[in-house]
Design an enzyme around this catalytic site. Structure first.
Site, mmCIF file in Angstrom:
data_model
loop_
_atom_site.group_PDB
_atom_site.id
_atom_site.type_symbol
_atom_site.label_atom_id
_atom_site.label_comp_id
_atom_site.label_asym_id
_atom_site.label_seq_id
_atom_site.Cartn_x
_atom_site.Cartn_y
_atom_site.Cartn_z
ATOM 1 N N HIS A 45 -14.674 31.432 -5.988
ATOM 2 C CA HIS A 45 -14.228 32.030 -4.729
ATOM 3 C C HIS A 45 -12.708 32.188 -4.722
ATOM 4 O O HIS A 45 -12.186 33.266 -4.445
ATOM 5 C CB HIS A 45 -14.685 31.176 -3.546
ATOM 6 N N ASP A 71 3.420 61.625 -10.184
ATOM 7 C CA ASP A 71 2.554 60.556 -10.679
ATOM 8 C C ASP A 71 3.444 59.367 -10.986
ATOM 9 O O ASP A 71 4.643 59.391 -10.707
ATOM 10 C CB ASP A 71 1.765 60.992 -11.923
ATOM 11 N N TRP A 94 -9.135 26.839 -8.628
ATOM 12 C CA TRP A 94 -8.354 28.002 -9.052
ATOM 13 C C TRP A 94 -7.005 27.612 -9.641
ATOM 14 O O TRP A 94 -6.360 28.421 -10.285
ATOM 15 C CB TRP A 94 -8.173 28.992 -7.897
ATOM 16 N N SER A 133 -3.117 43.163 -17.215
ATOM 17 C CA SER A 133 -3.246 44.278 -16.278
ATOM 18 C C SER A 133 -2.082 44.300 -15.299
ATOM 19 O O SER A 133 -1.430 45.333 -15.099
ATOM 20 C CB SER A 133 -4.581 44.162 -15.525
ATOM 21 N N SER A 134 -1.799 43.154 -14.695
ATOM 22 C CA SER A 134 -0.735 43.104 -13.693
ATOM 23 C C SER A 134 0.622 43.409 -14.306
ATOM 24 O O SER A 134 1.451 44.080 -13.702
ATOM 25 C CB SER A 134 -0.669 41.721 -13.039
ATOM 26 N N HIS A 156 3.678 29.827 -6.720
ATOM 27 C CA HIS A 156 4.296 30.135 -5.444
ATOM 28 C C HIS A 156 4.789 31.579 -5.371
ATOM 29 O O HIS A 156 4.467 32.262 -4.393
ATOM 30 C CB HIS A 156 5.375 29.141 -5.011
ATOM 31 N N GLU A 165 3.459 33.848 -6.720
ATOM 32 C CA GLU A 165 2.183 34.550 -6.570
ATOM 33 C C GLU A 165 1.791 34.722 -5.100
ATOM 34 O O GLU A 165 1.305 35.779 -4.705
ATOM 35 C CB GLU A 165 1.087 33.780 -7.318
ATOM 36 N N TYR A 212 3.694 35.074 -2.656
ATOM 37 C CA TYR A 212 4.496 36.160 -2.095
ATOM 38 C C TYR A 212 4.109 37.495 -2.708
ATOM 39 O O TYR A 212 4.248 38.543 -2.064
ATOM 40 C CB TYR A 212 5.993 35.858 -2.247
ATOM 41 N N SER A 244 5.213 47.150 7.858
ATOM 42 C CA SER A 244 6.508 47.732 8.208
ATOM 43 C C SER A 244 6.452 49.250 8.297
ATOM 44 O O SER A 244 7.338 49.872 8.878
ATOM 45 C CB SER A 244 7.571 47.343 7.170
ATOM 46 N N HIS A 299 6.610 22.235 -3.960
ATOM 47 C CA HIS A 299 6.034 21.790 -2.688
ATOM 48 C C HIS A 299 4.509 21.689 -2.758
ATOM 49 O O HIS A 299 3.885 21.196 -1.839
ATOM 50 C CB HIS A 299 6.488 22.663 -1.505
ATOM 51 N N HIS A 300 3.942 22.151 -3.868
ATOM 52 C CA HIS A 300 2.508 21.928 -4.067
ATOM 53 C C HIS A 300 2.257 20.596 -4.764
ATOM 54 O O HIS A 300 1.121 20.243 -5.029
ATOM 55 C CB HIS A 300 1.913 23.057 -4.905
ATOM 56 N N THR A 341 11.679 34.869 6.509
ATOM 57 C CA THR A 341 10.391 35.322 7.033
ATOM 58 C C THR A 341 10.479 35.551 8.531
ATOM 59 O O THR A 341 9.942 36.530 9.054
ATOM 60 C CB THR A 341 9.294 34.285 6.723
ATOM 61 N N LYS A 379 11.928 38.852 9.470
ATOM 62 C CA LYS A 379 10.972 39.956 9.440
ATOM 63 C C LYS A 379 10.107 39.968 10.695
ATOM 64 O O LYS A 379 9.910 41.005 11.321
ATOM 65 C CB LYS A 379 10.062 39.833 8.222
ATOM 66 N N ARG A 438 -10.402 18.738 0.900
ATOM 67 C CA ARG A 438 -10.915 19.984 0.375
ATOM 68 C C ARG A 438 -11.586 19.747 -0.977
ATOM 69 O O ARG A 438 -11.510 18.668 -1.532
ATOM 70 C CB ARG A 438 -9.786 21.011 0.250
#
Ligand code: HEA
Ligand code: HEA
Ligand code: CUA
Ligand code: CU
Lengths: 658, 188, 360
Positions: free
Chosen positions: A78, A107, A142, A169-170, A253, A255, A257, A268, A302-303, A328, A331, A450
């Site tokens: 998941h 293109d 994950w 790919s990315s 992290h 990621e 964002y 926006s 922080h993780h 943040t 924004k 969790r």
């Protein structure tokens, strides 16, 4: 998606523009965007089914409709699915469709590479899911922390290889989009005239560019341990599992964002249109986005507050994390003040955008609560964290992206999605989402950990109740998703005809017809202002009041008859070859379709399985396949990347303007 | 602005590669002394590796010459320098294969220790990059014979050159960080 | 595996319900909530987060208020003339305000946060008890170096005394081979702290009141992560001393009957692995030493077992020996982790259970 340009045919390159083959061989950024989107729908359904199973299991205490073993696979898949196969590629769908249109190009810089990215994504996803049939899906979450993830029973070989395939790919896409944005902007589109979505895409793709190699390293090490007996993370010989955690989050992290910035870009764009006002504080929003990208690389630990980190590191990362709330917040306030003083129209994209702002704030604030390090030790790995990241990912990224789907659907299909159904979708989505994830804040603080396959009855009746509510919420979301799906499918055929500019929009993509013609723009527009399209429709008087400009002001927008203006061929860079004839017989360079991206990327299957099963023959076959693919690609007659024209020919469009 | 798409693309890609190698180097430094009783940095043969490093370094020079010849439209000389570059790359790779063989015989295998794993994976990935570079160079050579690469198209040579120089520079870092500094630190 | 679970789960459910009622009666003692701290190391972070929550709520109300106000106030009205609103592009003063205010708020929160990071982590100055915590798949082992006592799943501590946990992960025995990361977490007493395979970590804890505090391994550790629960029994100093006393006495050796038979089997199961290969029952000679499985010397002094997921009674014990995977999936056959199914006959089961029940 009519294909108006007739093509000069080259032997060896596919030429059909209708039917299955045309989709399999397409290098058209618009079609690739659509393919990304449809694939995402399928994976979203899979990820959603998995989340349904999770909620079924946890609906009541002490029940195990799934065994622990299956549950662990399900929650792992998941997470992987939603992050790597849904949110990231859904953003890529928007990048594909919109970046060339919004910057006034025909293109992307490398059309075949673009097709390559798509096929790699699809096959990476299939590869990951094939693990279910080959002895079990990955089951070490994950984040895939070793040492559990290096054990055979964790099936994490598929994770290590699958994610690396998706990383290819990315990465290819990131290079492509960065070059496209830097190099292919229409004349006059300076950096500070770029739409915010383009800015956020640029930042996001730089984050991908710098974050992906780091996880690639972590995953290669993991794979080396799993398949080849390397000792990177084996404590028995002094290997340090913490190294993996650092590398993973140094990617992980940024990621998050990567997942949120595209949605922020979309919002926006939509909020100003819905408010009929320009974005409040454009420059601030742009710089805040870039700042988030920068600071995002400095908060990863922080993780890991509850690992072996010492007090100094805990303090440092606690502080950097907290302060990411500042850009943040900038924004958020700018969005709110975009609405302030406007005349708001609550069409579905606007509703989802407002929903985004509102829900994201909740997730952001719980994020700041995580950064209170002493109490993070209570929240970490509980459902409070699960609540946090679903609020930012679902309430944030997904709300924003769905807003984008409603907003640009008419651009893609020429028809509007049904507004009534859209509103039903929005309100049930909002309700279901809050039902599922709201209670998790409480159940987490009340001690529910969790990644646990069973809801222990010991946690008490209150926690059980919260979980039941969460599980019921999934039913609401599912119903809501079905409404959305129905709306999508029916609107493609039966939706109200949109016309060129259904929303009274501001950016260049609406300057051309809907559905977008194959060549995007019959003539490349010249940009003189931010929100170019809007300014072609309205002028501001001295009091800041907008007044309509008589139609026809858009001097370079050539209607169907194709009486082009002079700046037509400004994107005739050496890069995009493939030739089509404009309606007036003039050459418009459009990329040719190609078999090679599809054919070549199939090589990732043998290569991938070869790595998972440490089988050199299979791996060698895959490698050979990929290499042969490259040569097929190079040898293809006339394509982008072939400099038949002399080297020092004048270069792209944008050069003209600076 | 005004940079060709493909050149900008290569630069962008190489930016990413820097972090790729950076992360491996960081891991290697972390595990410098984590040898689990197996061989450590003392196993390196600095003079030998210096020579193969020197060869690789020189190949950057021939690469420059190849590009220069191409800008002059002199495909013949360009081909010669390309071959020279590829040849030096092969010498380097041969050296690496030899070196790996020696190390394995001396008891340093991928599975010996975290130090061994990070040494092999880091230098191995670099070797793979050199290998890809050689394939690119040889393809360029062949294509210039078949007419696929024309005298005016020195951008192709330039891009492969960029990649090649990058791989070279990374080796300079690896040689210094992996071989020289630790060895000096251990011996001194 | 399904039906096994069903045989286990409903029973636990009733325990749970019972417990829940008991909790309601006994106030907050005994739950697993971060919201009811029962000692200073949980209380301080709790007080801090309450302040932060209030600030967050204020920000929340303010921002949502702005949104709702804008939505209501600036909606396009029915009688709208179709003209466009004033095209405002920005406002530098406002921009500065909403950059500075959050920054200041955060700076204010940052100070106590950093102070507390240090104060909760440093070794307690007062006299304190040291307990070593070893994380296994999937149970916690505790060693009291001051008293040379081993126990599992349920930690016993004196009230009003700081306890410093020295924690490491190790499987099997204390070796690093195949150890994985766990996290020890008793919310009412302290936040969680990971246990790593090759690195000792520390956690401070203290209980103000006697009682039982629930916890759980909080770092995903594979198959039975959920079944890795923990307990802390806090008792008055006198009771604690008595507990130590009891735990320090050797197990009694039964002198006949099925119990003695069970003891025989415990040490020798023929060609099957003996229980003693993995479990120690200390009878006074030799040293107490860690083993692959939990120390069983005073097994029956515990309320729960198998990772503190089931009540310790004759019936469940029997089920555990007959088919451990029905209580807790471990897959010993696949990866050698946890308790194996030793194909015990009914007679053997009777004897072994009888013996285990003597280990008071
Ligand atoms: C889109 C994804 C996304 C985003 C945008 C964020 C944004 C943030 N995240 Fe989140 N996070 C995740 C996805 C995301 N996160 C995921 C997936 C995980 C779990 C991974 C796993 O373990 O599986 C996670 C976990 C996570 C943790 C670790 C929790 C743990 O496991 O212990 C922390 C800790 O600090 C954290 C913090 C933050 C912060 C401070 C922000 C900030 O960027 C938020 C900033 C926004 C605001 C604060 C709101 C708006 C601001 C204002 C209105 C201004 C005024 C505000 C103040 C004065 C406070 N996140
Ligand atoms: C973007 C990311 C994302 C999204 C959208 C979601 C969506 C959902 N998540 Fe997700 N979740 C994660 C990312 C995400 N999650 C991550 C990263 C983890 C951590 C994993 C880990 O710990 O390793 C996680 C973990 C996680 C857990 C914790 C598991 C555990 O720790 O044991 C739970 C528990 O309830 C949960 C629930 C849900 C639910 C109910 C939804 C729902 O909102 C989903 C709703 C969607 C549907 C119900 C699909 C409906 C669609 C259809 C039915 C038809 C459409 C059909 C077609 C298009 C053909 N998630
Ligand atoms: Cu041990 Cu989870
Ligand atoms: Cu983070």
């Amino acid at each position: 998606m009519s294909n108006t340009a007739e093509k000069t045919r080259y032997s060896g390159r596919p030429s059909s523009d209708k039917g299955l083959v045309s989709w399999l061989t397409t290098t058209d950024h618009k079609r690739i965007g659509v393919m990304y989107f449809i694939t995402v729908l399928v994976f979203f359904t899979l990820g959603g089914i998995e989340s349904g199973l999770i909620r079924w299991q946890l609906a009541q205490a002490e029940q195990t409709p799934l065994t622990e073993e299956i549950y662990n696979q399900v929650f792992t898949m998941h997470g992987i699915t939603m992050v790597f196969l849904v949110v990231m590629p859904l953003s890529a769908a928007f990048f594909n469709y919109l970046i060339p249109l919004m910057i006034g190009a025909r293109d992307v810089a490398f059309p075949r590479l673009n097709a390559f990215s798509y096929w790699v994504y699809l096959f990476g996803g299939i590869f990951l899911y094939s693990s279910f049939l080959l002895g079990g899906a990955p089951n070490a979450s994950w984040v895939g922390y070793p040492p559990i993830s290096t054990e055979a029973v964790s099936n994490m070989g598929f994770y290590a290889v699958g994610l690396n395939i998706l990383g290819v790919s990315s990465l290819a896409a990131a290079v492509n989009f960065i070059v496209t944005i830097l190099n292919m902007r229409a004349p006059g589109m300076t950096f500070m005239r770029m739409p915010v979505f383009i800015w956020m895409s640029l930042v996001t793709n730089f984050l991908v560019l710098f974050a992906m190699p780091i996880i690639a390293v972590a995953l290669f090490m993991l794979l080396a341990d799993i398949s080849f007996g390397a000792q990177f993370f084996d404590p028995a010989t002094g290997g340090d599992p913490m190294l993996y955690q650092h590398l993973f989050w140094l990617f992980g992290h940024p990621e998050v964002y990567i997942m949120i910035l595209p949605a922020m870009g979309i919002v926006s764009e939509i909020l100003p249109v819905g408010s009929r006002k320009p974005l409040f504080g454009y420059a601030a929003v742009v710089f805040a986005g870039a700042a988030i990208g920068f600071i995002g690389f400095g908060v990863w630990a922080h993780h890991m507050f509850t690992t072996a980190l010492g007090p100094v590191a805990r303090s440092a990362f606690g502080l950097t994390t907290m302060f990411i709330a500042v850009p943040t917040g900038i924004k958020i306030f700018n969005w709110v003040f975009t609405m302030w003083g406007g005349k708001l129209r609550f069409h579905t994209p606007m509703l989802f955008s407002i929903g985004f702002v509102s829900m994201f704030v909740i997730g952001g604030l719980s994020g700041v609560m995580h950064a209170i390090v002493p109490h993070n030790a209570q929240q970490h790995d509980t459902y409070f964290v699960v609540a946090h990241f679903h609020y930012v990912l679902f309430g944030g990224a997904l709300f924003g992206l769905i807003a984008g789907v409603y907003f640009w659907f008419p651009k893609v299909t020429g028809r509007l999605m049904n507004e009534g159904l859209g509103k039903v979708h929005f309100w049930t989505w909002l309700l279901g989402f809050n039902l599922v994830f709201g209670p998790m804040h409480m159940s987490g603080l009340l001690g529910q950990p969790r990644r646990t396959a069973v809801l222990p009855a010991e946690l008490g009746g209150t926690v059980e109740l919260y979980n039941l509510i969460s599980s019921i919420g999934v039913l609401v979301i599912t119903g809501s998703a079905l409404v959305f799906l129905y709306n999508l499918v029916t609107s493609v055929r039966k939706g109200q005809i949109a016309g060129q500019d259904p929303w009274d929009a501001r950016t260049l993509e609406w300057l051309t017809e809907s559905p977008t013609p194959h060549v995007n723009f019959y003539a490349i527009p010249t940009v003189t202002q931010r929100d170019e399209f809007w300014h072609r429709k309205y002028a501001e008087d001295d009091a800041g009041r907008a007044v309509a400009v008589p139609a026809g002001a858009s001097e370079d927008h050539v209607p169907e008859d194709g009486s082009g203006s002079g700046d037509r061929d400004t994107d005739g860079s050496a890069g995009d070859a493939g030739h089509g004839d404009g309606a007036d017989g003039e050459h418009i360079h459009m990329p040719d379709p190609s078999y090679w991206p599809l054919v070549q990327t199939l090589g990732f299957f043998p290569a991938g399985y070869g790595m998972v099963y440490a089988n050199p023959w299979l791996f060698g076959l895959g490698l050979l396949w990929l290499v042969v693919g490259v040569f097929g690609w190079i040898n293809e007659p006339v394509a982008e990347g072939d400099d038949d024209e002399p080297e020092d020919a004048p270069t792209p469009a944008t050069a003209a303007v600076r | 602005m005004g940079v060709d798409h493909r050149k900008l693309g290569i630069w962008t890609f190489l930016g990413s590669e820097f972090l790729f190698f950076g992360a491996f180097v960081a891991a290697y430094l972390l595990y410098l002394t984590t040898t689990a009783g197996g061989p450590g940095v003392e196993i390196f043969d600095i003079p030998f590796t210096s020579i193969s490093s020197f060869v690789l370094l020189m190949s950057s020079l021939t690469m420059v010459l190849a590009h220069h010849a191409h800008t002059q439209g002199d495909l013949r000389r360009m081909r010669m320098w390309i071959l020279a570059t590829a040849g030096q790359g092969m010498v380097f790779l041969g050296g690496q294969v030899f070196e790996f063989n020696v190390f394995v015989r001396e008891g340093l295998t991928l599975t010996t220790s975290p130090f061994a794993s990070s040494f092999y994976v880091l230098t191995g990935f670099h070797g793979a990059h050199v290998f890809i570079g050689i394939v690119l160079l040889l393809s360029l050579y062949t294509f210039s014979l078949t007419g696929k690469v024309k005298p005016g198209q020195h951008l192709k040579t330039e891009m492969i050159g960029l990649y090649w120089h990058f791989v070279d520079i990374v080796w300079v870092v690896i040689f210094t960080v992996v071989y020289l500094i630790p060895e000096i630190a251990v011996l001194g | 595996m399904r039906e096994h679970h069903e045989s286990r789960r409903p029973r636990r459910r009733s325990t749970g319900l019972l417990l829940a009622t008991a909790l309601v009666l006994a106030g907050c003692s005994g739950d697993q909530s971060a919201l009811s701290p029962a000692g200073p190391y949980a209380q301080d972070p709790h007080d801090l987060i309450v302040i932060v929550t209030v600030i967050a709520l204020v920000v929340f109300v303010f921002v949502q208020g702005l949104i709702i106000y804008s939505v209501v106030k600036f909606r396009t009205r029915k009688d709208d003339d179709g003209s466009l609103p004033v095209q405002v592009h920005g406002n530098t003063k406002l921009e500065i305000v909403w950059t500075m205010i959050p920054a200041v708020i955060l700076a204010v929160i940052a100070v106590p946060t950093v102070q507390m990071i240090f104060s909760t982590m440093e070794e307690p100055e007062d006299e304190h008890l040291v307990v070593e915590v070893i994380g296994h798949r999937w149970w916690f082992e505790y060693y009291y170096p001051d008293f040379d006592v081993y126990t599992a799943n349920e930690m016993v501590i004196p009230t009003d005394t700081p306890v410093r946990l020295e924690m490491i992960a190790g499987d099997p025995g204390h070796s690093q081979d195949s150890a994985v990361i766990h996290s020890f977490w008793i919310p009412a007493l302290a936040g969680k702290q990971d246990l790593l395979p090759n690195h000792t970590t520390f956690l401070n804890m203290q209980a103000d009141e006697p009682g039982t505090y629930l916890g759980q391994c909080a770092e995903y550790c594979g198959l039975s992560h959920v079944n890795m629960r923990a307990r802390v029994h806090a008792m008055e100093a006198a009771d604690f001393d008595q507990w130590v006393e009891e735990q320090s006495t050797p197990a009694e050796v039964p002198d006949g009957g099925p119990e003695a038979e069970g003891r025989e089997l415990f040490h020798d199961l023929g060609d099957r692995q003996s229980c003693a290969a993995c479990h120690q029952v200390w009878e006074g000679d030799g040293a107490r030493s860690p083993s692959q499985g939990p120390d069983l010397t005073h097994l029956m002094s515990r309320d729960e077992f198998a990772g503190a997921i089931v009540d310790l009674d004759e019936e469940t014990l029997r089920q555990w020996l007959a088919d451990p995977n029905s209580i807790k999936p471990m897959q010993y056959e696949v990866n050698g982790i946890g308790m194996p199914d030793l194909d015990l006959t009914d007679d053997e089961l009777d004897a072994l259970v009888a013996y285990l029940l003597t280990l008071q």
